[in-house]
Design a protein around this motif. Structure first.
Motif, PDB file in Angstrom:
ATOM      1  N   CYS A  11       0.868  -1.207   0.199  1.00  0.00           N
ATOM      2  CA  CYS A  11      -0.260  -0.082  -0.092  1.00  0.00           C
ATOM      3  C   CYS A  11       0.838   1.081   0.026  1.00  0.00           C
ATOM      4  N   ASN A  12       2.149   1.062  -0.042  1.00  0.00           N
ATOM      5  CA  ASN A  12       2.953   2.295  -0.042  1.00  0.00           C
ATOM      6  C   ASN A  12       2.870   3.182  -1.280  1.00  0.00           C
ATOM      7  N   PHE A  13       3.169   4.540  -1.315  1.00  0.00           N
ATOM      8  CA  PHE A  13       2.745   5.263  -2.483  1.00  0.00           C
ATOM      9  C   PHE A  13       1.676   5.028  -3.313  1.00  0.00           C
ATOM     10  N   PHE A  14       0.335   4.832  -2.527  1.00  0.00           N
ATOM     11  CA  PHE A  14      -0.755   4.401  -3.133  1.00  0.00           C
ATOM     12  C   PHE A  14      -1.302   5.554  -4.110  1.00  0.00           C
ATOM     13  N   ARG A  15      -1.228   6.847  -3.344  1.00  0.00           N
ATOM     14  CA  ARG A  15      -1.828   7.980  -4.395  1.00  0.00           C
ATOM     15  C   ARG A  15      -0.784   8.282  -5.601  1.00  0.00           C
ATOM     16  N   GLN A  16       0.438   8.160  -5.024  1.00  0.00           N
ATOM     17  CA  GLN A  16       1.356   8.679  -6.165  1.00  0.00           C
ATOM     18  C   GLN A  16       0.893   7.549  -7.598  1.00  0.00           C
ATOM     19  N   ARG A  17       1.072   6.075  -7.381  1.00  0.00           N
ATOM     20  CA  ARG A  17       0.791   5.380  -8.191  1.00  0.00           C
ATOM     21  C   ARG A  17      -0.382   5.656  -9.068  1.00  0.00           C
ATOM     22  N   LEU A  18      -1.534   5.887  -8.309  1.00  0.00           N
ATOM     23  CA  LEU A  18      -2.843   6.242  -9.251  1.00  0.00           C
ATOM     24  C   LEU A  18      -2.783   7.502  -9.907  1.00  0.00           C
ATOM     25  N   VAL A  19      -2.045   8.542  -9.204  1.00  0.00           N
ATOM     26  CA  VAL A  19      -2.119   9.867 -10.017  1.00  0.00           C
ATOM     27  C   VAL A  19      -1.361   9.709 -11.051  1.00  0.00           C
ATOM     28  N   LEU A  20       0.037   9.109 -11.137  1.00  0.00           N
ATOM     29  CA  LEU A  20       0.817   8.747 -12.178  1.00  0.00           C
ATOM     30  C   LEU A  20       0.242   7.883 -13.219  1.00  0.00           C
ATOM     31  N   SER A  21      -0.602   6.967 -13.036  1.00  0.00           N
ATOM     32  CA  SER A  21      -1.301   6.228 -13.977  1.00  0.00           C
ATOM     33  C   SER A  21      -2.570   7.131 -14.677  1.00  0.00           C
ATOM     34  N   THR A  22      -2.931   7.820 -14.026  1.00  0.00           N
ATOM     35  CA  THR A  22      -4.110   8.719 -14.363  1.00  0.00           C
ATOM     36  C   THR A  22      -3.474   9.545 -15.554  1.00  0.00           C
ATOM     37  N   LEU A  23      -2.265   9.948 -15.132  1.00  0.00           N
ATOM     38  CA  LEU A  23      -1.634  11.216 -16.127  1.00  0.00           C
ATOM     39  C   LEU A  23      -1.026  10.324 -17.119  1.00  0.00           C
ATOM     40  N   SER A  24      -0.296   9.238 -17.158  1.00  0.00           N
ATOM     41  CA  SER A  24       0.153   8.715 -18.189  1.00  0.00           C
ATOM     42  C   SER A  24      -0.692   7.578 -18.886  1.00  0.00           C
ATOM     43  N   GLY A  25      -2.048   7.314 -18.457  1.00  0.00           N
ATOM     44  CA  GLY A  25      -2.965   6.541 -19.183  1.00  0.00           C
ATOM     45  C   GLY A  25      -2.420   5.064 -19.078  1.00  0.00           C
ATOM     46  N   LYS A  26      -1.669   4.911 -18.342  1.00  0.00           N
ATOM     47  CA  LYS A  26      -1.220   3.345 -18.139  1.00  0.00           C
ATOM     48  C   LYS A  26      -1.981   2.762 -16.907  1.00  0.00           C
ATOM     49  N   ARG A  27      -2.293   1.516 -17.379  1.00  0.00           N
ATOM     50  CA  ARG A  27      -3.175   0.932 -15.917  1.00  0.00           C
ATOM     51  C   ARG A  27      -2.285   0.247 -15.220  1.00  0.00           C
ATOM     52  N   VAL A  28      -2.835   0.180 -13.677  1.00  0.00           N
ATOM     53  CA  VAL A  28      -1.985  -0.462 -13.007  1.00  0.00           C
ATOM     54  C   VAL A  28      -2.777  -1.632 -11.998  1.00  0.00           C
ATOM     55  N   LYS A  29      -2.275  -2.580 -11.519  1.00  0.00           N
ATOM     56  CA  LYS A  29      -2.611  -3.297 -10.427  1.00  0.00           C
ATOM     57  C   LYS A  29      -1.757  -3.302  -9.271  1.00  0.00           C
ATOM     58  N   ILE A  30      -2.363  -3.321  -8.291  1.00  0.00           N
ATOM     59  CA  ILE A  30      -1.666  -3.190  -6.881  1.00  0.00           C
ATOM     60  C   ILE A  30      -2.195  -4.423  -6.098  1.00  0.00           C
ATOM     61  N   ARG A  31      -1.182  -5.137  -5.733  1.00  0.00           N
ATOM     62  CA  ARG A  31      -1.527  -6.458  -5.150  1.00  0.00           C
ATOM     63  C   ARG A  31      -1.174  -6.407  -3.371  1.00  0.00           C
ATOM     64  N   ASN A  32      -1.376  -7.393  -2.885  1.00  0.00           N
ATOM     65  CA  ASN A  32      -1.057  -7.588  -1.389  1.00  0.00           C
ATOM     66  C   ASN A  32      -1.067  -6.189  -0.499  1.00  0.00           C
ATOM     67  N   ILE A  33      -2.346  -5.677  -0.759  1.00  0.00           N
ATOM     68  CA  ILE A  33      -2.409  -4.474   0.085  1.00  0.00           C
ATOM     69  C   ILE A  33      -2.780  -4.749   1.502  1.00  0.00           C
ATOM     70  N   ARG A  34      -1.986  -4.603   2.509  1.00  0.00           N
ATOM     71  CA  ARG A  34      -1.829  -4.916   3.877  1.00  0.00           C
ATOM     72  C   ARG A  34      -2.384  -6.360   3.755  1.00  0.00           C
ATOM     73  N   SER A  35      -2.036  -7.275   3.243  1.00  0.00           N
ATOM     74  CA  SER A  35      -2.463  -8.702   3.194  1.00  0.00           C
ATOM     75  C   SER A  35      -2.300  -9.497   4.388  1.00  0.00           C
ATOM     76  N   LYS A  36      -1.081  -8.890   5.059  1.00  0.00           N
ATOM     77  CA  LYS A  36      -0.553  -9.580   6.424  1.00  0.00           C
ATOM     78  C   LYS A  36      -1.051  -8.938   7.504  1.00  0.00           C
ATOM     79  N   ASP A  37      -2.111  -8.055   7.463  1.00  0.00           N
ATOM     80  CA  ASP A  37      -2.638  -7.154   8.315  1.00  0.00           C
ATOM     81  C   ASP A  37      -3.765  -7.832   9.234  1.00  0.00           C
ATOM     82  N   ASP A  38      -3.981  -7.469  10.346  1.00  0.00           N
ATOM     83  CA  ASP A  38      -5.225  -8.091  11.040  1.00  0.00           C
ATOM     84  C   ASP A  38      -6.536  -7.447  10.232  1.00  0.00           C
ATOM     85  N   ASN A  39      -6.197  -6.247   9.784  1.00  0.00           N
ATOM     86  CA  ASN A  39      -7.372  -5.691   9.031  1.00  0.00           C
ATOM     87  C   ASN A  39      -7.045  -5.493   7.560  1.00  0.00           C
TER      88      ASN A  39
END
Length: 322
Positions: A11-39
């Protein structure tokens, strides 16, 4: 042909990845978002951020798995127009605004965004700080005119929120390259001390304590007090201070401090808050650079998206976020 997507973990740099994806038009896939967390999975404020991106774009595809640990994001066209968004109160409006500042100049239509939620909290840059430092940075890149405005309509402190902010920005096809290598000497310090749902005297106490430190360095200091009453004061009590030092060359360096949110941690005295904020400003000046820590990433994104001409900017110590 569809552009090849990028895959990220965590989940690091979540905003930057989505913002740069939107500006560049490239699609992104972000996996394992806090997958080891209790929540595990996306937090509410991140989901709220995705909804905001969906509102300012047209044709964006968003897919989230059931546990919220995998996000697929295919950006659409940056459309702009009139947008109203209820920001999640876990983070302040500044969290959402930072991304909008990067996207707004490249929209199809001029953006008029009304964001509601927490305007000042200890985690994110406050709306005041973005108003006094980010807007001048945008003007340097040629994003100016009557349409550029950031206004606090209602102030809302954490944790209750209840604030409202208006942000309007014109469209720019190209950005002006900039050459900033000389910060210049400090000529004046301005600031705003605000208090909501507490005694107006709090703001005056903050101003006096901040001046007790800054007066040793420079005579031209003016700190406004802003006490919002009634329905403009949000739902939670609190106070804070934003200071901005302006140099002869038009560089703005800022620092801010906000009181501890109600019911979280030890309360803070207005005198301590004023002194700490003044010291933070002196530290920011000591770091140097033509762009302050809060706006380094904004300037770097604009430089990347500018024309082929070379832009040069002298930065102080890079902040961990940058």
């Amino acid at each position: 042909m569809a552009s090849q997507g990028l895959t990220y973990d965590g989940c690091n740099f979540f905003r930057q990845r989505l913002v740069l994806s939107t500006l560049s038009g490239k699609r992104v896939k972000i996996r394992n978002i806090r997958s080891k967390d209790d929540n595990p999975g996306l937090r509410d404020f991140e989901a709220s951020f995705i909804r905001l991106l969906d509102k300012v774009t047209n044709g964006t595809r968003i897919e989230i798995n059931q546990t919220g640990t995998v996000l697929f994001y295919q950006p659409g066209l940056l459309y702009g127009g009139v947008v109203e968004h209820e920001c999640n109160t876990q983070r302040s409006v500044g969290y959402y605004l930072e991304a909008l500042l990067m996207l707004a100049p490249f929209m199809k239509n001029p953006l008029k965004a009304v964001l509601k939620g927490v305007t000042n909290d200890p985690t994110d840059p406050s709306v005041d700080q973005l108003k006094y430092t980010s807007i001048p940075v945008m003007k340097r890149f040629g994003i100016d005119g009557e349409g550029l405005e950031l206004k606090v309509v209602k102030r809302g402190m954490a944790p209750g929120g209840g604030g409202e902010v208006l942000f309007t920005c014109p469209v720019r096809k190209t950005l002006r390259p900039i050459q900033l290598s000389e910060p210049g000497k400090i000529k004046r310090i301005r600031g705003i001390a605000y208090s909501v749902r507490v005694s107006p005297q709090m703001a005056n106490r903050i101003v006096d304590s901040a001046r007790s430190i800054l007066n040793k360095f420079i005579p031209d200091i003016y700190i406004y007090t802003d006490h919002m009453k009634g329905d403009k004061s949000g739902k939670s009590p609190g106070f804070g201070l934003t200071l901005v030092a302006e140099t002869l060359n038009g560089t703005f360096l800022s620092a801010e401090q906000v009181s501890t949110p109600q019911g979280q941690g030890d309360p803070v005295l207005p005198e301590d808050l004023g002194r700490n904020c003044a010291k933070l400003l002196l530290e920011e000046i000591y770091r140097g650079g033509c762009i302050d820590s809060a706006n380094q990433s904004l300037a770097l994104v604009y430089m990347t998206l500018g024309q082929q001409d070379v832009s040069k900017v002298l930065l102080g110590h890079l902040s961990p976020y940058t």
